[in-house]
Scaffold this motif. Structure first.
Motif, PDB file in Angstrom:
ATOM      1  N   GLU A 238       3.620   1.508  -1.215  1.00  0.00           N
ATOM      2  CA  GLU A 238       4.369   1.772  -2.261  1.00  0.00           C
ATOM      3  C   GLU A 238       3.482   2.167  -3.476  1.00  0.00           C
ATOM      4  OE1 GLU A 238       8.004  -2.287  -2.052  1.00  0.00           O
ATOM      5  OE2 GLU A 238       5.631  -2.438  -3.173  1.00  0.00           O
ATOM      6  N   THR A 239       1.929   1.387  -3.504  1.00  0.00           N
ATOM      7  CA  THR A 239       1.297   2.508  -4.654  1.00  0.00           C
ATOM      8  C   THR A 239       0.828   4.103  -3.802  1.00  0.00           C
ATOM      9  OG1 THR A 239      -0.462   1.042  -3.126  1.00  0.00           O
ATOM     10  CG2 THR A 239       0.107   0.315  -4.875  1.00  0.00           C
ATOM     11  N   ARG A 240       1.262   4.225  -2.793  1.00  0.00           N
ATOM     12  CA  ARG A 240       1.202   5.812  -2.789  1.00  0.00           C
ATOM     13  C   ARG A 240       2.201   6.375  -3.017  1.00  0.00           C
ATOM     14  NH1 ARG A 240      -0.414   4.031   2.523  1.00  0.00           N
ATOM     15  NH2 ARG A 240       1.807   4.975   3.581  1.00  0.00           N
ATOM     16  N   GLY A 241       3.459   5.686  -3.307  1.00  0.00           N
ATOM     17  CA  GLY A 241       4.915   5.852  -4.086  1.00  0.00           C
ATOM     18  C   GLY A 241       5.822   6.666  -3.197  1.00  0.00           C
ATOM     19  N   GLU A 242       5.403   6.397  -2.020  1.00  0.00           N
ATOM     20  CA  GLU A 242       5.961   7.305  -1.257  1.00  0.00           C
ATOM     21  C   GLU A 242       8.154   6.062  -0.735  1.00  0.00           C
ATOM     22  OE1 GLU A 242       5.197   7.780   1.479  1.00  0.00           O
ATOM     23  OE2 GLU A 242       3.144   7.380   2.203  1.00  0.00           O
TER      24      GLU A 242
ATOM     25  N   ALA B 133       0.538  -1.116  -0.020  1.00  0.00           N
ATOM     26  CA  ALA B 133      -0.044  -0.175  -0.123  1.00  0.00           C
ATOM     27  C   ALA B 133       0.877   1.444   0.057  1.00  0.00           C
ATOM     28  CB  ALA B 133      -0.383  -0.186   1.370  1.00  0.00           C
TER      29      ALA B 133
END
Lengths: 309, 704
Positions: free
Chosen positions: A207-211, A205
């Motif tokens: 990673e999919t927020r581009g953290e 999750a």
């Protein structure tokens, strides 16, 4: 598995106060007898150290008495080869390990002892390396772990000698020595935890927020590794005390004037056939504190891994 | 087969009476199971269904004396072949049970020793318990393997467990359990870990063995459809109690207990969709064993609850039609008159209209993973690179505000496909556009706005939330990161989302460990919605949830879609759920989309042969339904070297319809056969021929 497990059930919307929460997390120690015994031993030495900051029976470095006395009513634990009171020296010996760090060249004294700073150092370095190796994988992992494995392959004593020969004696150098020898172990532990935690969906999750990788490593992964890391640090404080003792015994440990248990053993060793007490007391002190920390860590680990009520 | 061990004829194989099992925990004990009564006759399959945590497995452990150090039988009796098992020592129990109770677990890989050859493991059962010679044992094992339809049985004996597929492993476990000809066979979720087509074959086998061997079977499952296929008698458990016991036909046709009725109402029927039908979840949740309500345990969730129910605990009693039920008012309850209460009323679906604007367009998308070989050449990097062809030529478009469902068995590439779309993986080749923006690269190549528009809901409720942070912090994070909400309004916005999730503001400061599975999943959905994405990818969002919770989460997703007009791509392996939830469906096999189109067209003639096989394998909770029986041979081929031509050709049951036994299927890639509604089938068999098949499932109401 469909094992019925008790759940938290209904929680009131207004949670308990901060203090109550803290007390609740501390009270877990008392669930285990082993951890309680360990904590009592450790607290005993911490309190002795605190008392020694303001009061000791006699000045620890003053040769006021007859030499090599056995325990008696004036000197409860006897005296050493220079006629110094052993009890006072033993009490003050706690300080450098647990309570203060001296920087004589800057004329400064920091709170928190050498053993604890050493462990804090190895946890910081180890966590950094372990998180990168575990989360990023690939070349990061290869290079870091090969390097750390090479470091582990050296005998610890040799590493100590190298560090101290290069940098000279001093509290800071001992801290550095403990950091260097402790970091590989911490890094391995953190790496294995990170390898496990990074497969969880909440990391996906993030990673999919581009953290950024740093955010994921330190904010998402590290807090979930704190349980095992805490237990490991406890054990490491024990090892560090042991290492300081060893260094003192070799004559390259914490510098004078403050007495240090390892150095006490080393000095008293020469007179062991006339006065055993001067060797026995500091040895017992080291052993009891290390055993205390080990028991505390073991008990804590048992309680933390047991399922929660 | 002749019986070698002297079993008492007549009388039940197993009879459990008023069983109560308790676990000792820190500071007390909890009764996990209370007053469970049932018996199993010879040749009978008794099912136990119920949601997780209701004590199904505890019952079996009590029978087998596997309760662990802190569990014990508190009250009641367990009689096996007339002899009491409770209160005996371990050694006595071993002698009593001897080799007459066998157990089949959920995960076959854990039941088999990975370092022993299958033959040696099986033979051990006979040589140890029966003292047979090695040769004799081998012969018996091979004939038993043949009996469970294991292809090439003699050869399998020399293999290791990892060398055969999951379905075959479960067959070996079942064969092993039957070797000693046990009087009682206990199966705990034996097919839950298997794919639907494999599951169907194993269930067929179990049903057949029950008829042939004179064995009593205790069959535990959470799936009503599976139980309907195998068992002749079913017990429904709720919160540690047996609430209804009846013959299988009766329980599905005419459930007596309100809980059973609720369970049946909350699973979507195969073929029903969101426009024509609604799912009604059961309100509330299963009470934890240390906090059960007084009176009827189901009372707080029951629609028919009266004062008497809150005071007096109902007994399991037998109704005139010989159904046993634990309810005070079973006779007065008429499920056909049931009206949903306000709090579980599903959302009204607003039809978003037929917009022709596509939000996502994918064309010939490929995702290959390179695999490292093990030869010396590969190690030094000189070998030919080999690829796992996880997704091959995927093409589809999703209109704005609609849902595309993707179904397929494990390993078919559905997860890889959405990982590629969301950017956790980059694609190998092909085109993919989201609102005209290229999304073929991974996340590092995407802009912040693009990342924000695509979000994901995950499968496992236990790992979807970070255990170290509160619900509020986790939902707030995407808002802060993307700056979609001004900082001082974040809390307000989070509470708004929590209300939409029907959780309420008091969840803001809770930690994940204080939530149930369904609640965690709702928070996961809220987190995905927090950045106000246009496209939400759902990776099996309900498959790890209990059915009553599953219905609530599905309704919630529908509500979200109606409220925000979010487009969704929805992965599931449950065909009924996908049919219910989606507007369009794609069926995948081995990385290839086999059939795609409007949902109703996929579930009706003409079918792709693979879709047909899938549909015929779905377990249906309706024993009266007639379902065509198509079972696929063999297992899914490796994705490293998939079959040439049509990837399904090695297992296709319909290939013989083509000339030369379907030679063309091996040599040529099939064409896309498309009709005017956009329903496309990837098959050589002409549409007209596909249309002549019989519908797979025929019930009284409809044919699918």
């Amino acid at each position: 598995m469909a094992v019925a497990q008790p759940t938290a059930g209904a929680v009131p919307s207004q949670g308990p106060s901060r203090w109550a929460k803290m007390w609740k997390s501390i009270s877990i120690v008392f669930e285990s007898r082993i951890a309680t015994v360990g904590m009592v031993l450790v607290l005993f030495w911490v309190i002795i150290g605190l008392i020694s900051l303001v009061w000791t029976p006699y000045p620890p470095n003053a040769p006021e008495f007859q030499q090599n006395l056995p325990p008696n009513t004036t000197n409860w634990l006897g005296t050493d080869h220079l006629g110094r009171d052993l009890l006072s020296r033993l009490m003050v010996g706690t300080q450098v390990i647990l309570l203060k760090t001296r920087l004589p060249w800057a004329g400064l004294v920091f709170p928190i002892g050498v053993a604890i700073w050493g462990v804090i150092g190895s946890v910081l370095v180890g966590a950094f390396l372990g998180l990168n190796a575990g989360y990023r994988g690939g070349w990061w992992d290869q290079v870091t772990m090969q390097f750390l494995d090479a470091l582990i392959a050296f005998p610890v004593i040799v590493l100590y000698l190298v560090v101290i020969a290069a940098l000279g004696q001093g509290d800071l150098v001992v801290i550095l020595a403990i950091t260097v020898t402790g970091a590989p172990g911490v890094a391995r532990l953190v790496r294995s935890l990170a390898l496990d935690i990074k497969t969880r969906d909440y990391i996906r999750a993030a990673e999919t927020r581009g953290e950024s990788p740093w955010y994921i490593m330190f904010v998402e992964i590290l807090p979930n590794a704190r349980g095992p890391l805490l237990v490991d640090s406890m054990l490491r404080v024990g090892y560090a005390i042991f290492a300081i003792g060893t260094l003192g015994f070799l004559g390259i440990g914490l510098p004078p004037p403050d007495p240090d248990w390892g150095t006490m053993v080393n000095e008293a060793r020469k007179n062991i056939f006339t006065n055993q007490w001067a060797v026995i007391w500091p040895s017992l002190a080291i052993a009891s504190l290390v055993i205390g920390l080990n028991l505390f860590a073991d008990g804590l680990r048992e309680e933390l891994t047991r399922y929660q009520k | 087969m002749t019986r070698t061990n002297g079993k008492v004829p007549g009388g039940p194989v197993l009879s459990v009476e008023d069983l109560a099992v308790a676990y000792k925990i820190r500071g007390g004990e909890i009764e996990a199971v209370q007053d469970v009564t049932f018996d199993i006759q010879r040749g009978e399959a008794h099912g136990i269904v119920g949601e997780s945590g209701c004590g199904k497995s505890t019952v079996t452990w009590a029978i087998l004396n596997f309760l662990g150090a802190n569990g014990y039988v508190k009250r009641g009796s367990i009689k096996f072949l007339g002899q009491e098992l409770v209160g005996r020592s371990g050694e006595e129990l071993r002698r009593l049970r001897g080799d007459q109770i066998a157990m089949v677990y959920q995960d076959p890989m854990q039941a088999l020793n990975p370092s022993m050859r299958l033959g040696d493991q099986m033979k051990e059962v006979l040589t140890v318990h029966r003292g047979l010679s090695d040769k004799e044992a081998e012969k018996r094992c091979i004939s038993m393997l043949e009996r469970v339809y294991m292809p090439d049985a003699a050869n399998v004996m020399h293999r290791f467990p990892h060398q055969i597929s999951g379905g075959q492993q479960q067959r070996v476990v079942i064969a092993m359990a039957l070797l000693n000809n046990p009087a009682l066979l206990i199966m705990d979720e034996p097919t839950t870990a298997l794919d639907v087509t494999v599951e169907a074959a194993v269930l067929d086998l179990i049903a057949e063995l029950r008829r042939d061997f004179d064995t009593g079977i205790l069959f535990i499952s959470h799936n009503l459809g599976v139980v309907a296929r195998v068992c002749n008698k079913v017990g429904v458990m709720y919160a540690g109690e047996m609430v209804e016991v009846a013959l299988t036909e009766d329980i599905y046709k005419d459930p007596q207990h309100p809980y059973t009725q609720g369970l049946i109402r909350c699973v979507p029927k195969l073929g029903s969709d969101k426009a024509s039908s609604t799912l009604y979840p059961i309100r509330g949740r299963v009470p934890p064993p240390n906090n059960r309500p007084p009176g009827c345990v189901y009372g707080p969730r029951c629609d028919y609850v009266r004062d008497h129910c809150r005071e007096a605990r109902p007994e399991l009693r037998t109704l005139p039609n010989s159904v046993q039920v634990r309810c005070h008012y079973a006779e007065e309850i008429d499920p056909s008159q049931w009206q949903p209460s306000e709090d579980i009323l599903p959302p009204k679906i607003r039809q978003n209209g037929d917009q022709e604007e596509y939000i996502i367009q994918v064309k010939d998308l490929k995702k290959y993973y390179e695999v490292q070989g093990s030869s010396l050449k590969d190690v030094i990097g000189m070998g030919e690179p080999r690829y796992v062809k996880a997704v091959e030529n995927a093409s589809f478009n999703v209109p704005k505000g609609k849902t595309l469902g993707i179904v397929g068995e494990s390993g078919c590439g559905k997860s890889t496909l959405i990982k590629t779309i969301i950017g956790l993986e980059d694609s190998t080749s092909g085109e993919a556009q989201f609102l005209g923006l290229d999304i073929t690269g991974d996340l590092t190549t995407r802009t912040e706005q693009l990342i924000q528009e695509l979000q994901m809901v995950f499968q496992n409720p236990d790992s979807t939330m970070n255990p170290s942070y509160t619900v509020g912090q986790q939902i707030a994070r995407p808002m802060l990161r993307f700056g979609t909400v001004p900082k001082n309004q974040v809390r307000e916005e989070v509470v708004k989302l929590l209300n939409l999730m029907r959780l309420g503001a008091n969840y803001f400061d809770r930690l994940p460990r204080q939530l149930s599975g369904g609640e965690k999943q709702r928070v996961g959905i809220a987190r995905a919605l927090a950045s106000r994405p246009d496209l939400v990818l759902c990776d099996e969002p309900v498959s790890a949830l209990d059915v009553s919770v599953q219905a609530a989460v599905l309704n919630l997703l529908l509500e979200v879609q109606a409220e925000y007009g979010t487009t969704m791509i929805f992965i599931a392996h449950d065909l009924s759920v996908v049919r219910f939830f989606s507007d369009y469906v794609a069926v995948m096999y081995l990385g290839q989309i086999m059939e795609i189109g409007p949902a109703d067209a996929i579930y009706a003639l003409p079918y792709h042969p693979y879709t047909e096989a899938l549909l015929s394998a779905v377990p249906i909770p309706d024993p009266s339904a007639k379902q065509k029986r198509i079972r696929l041979e063999g297992s899914v081929p490796s994705a490293i070297s998939p079959p040439s031509g049509c990837r399904f050709n090695t297992r296709c049951p319909r290939r013989h319809l083509l000339p030369d036994g379907g030679k063309i299927c091996e040599t040529e890639t099939p064409p896309w056969q498309e009709d005017e509604r956009g329903h496309r089938i990837f098959c050589h068999i002409p549409r007209e021929t596909l249309l002549t098949f019989e519908p797979v499932i025929q019930t009284k109401e409809r044919a699918v």
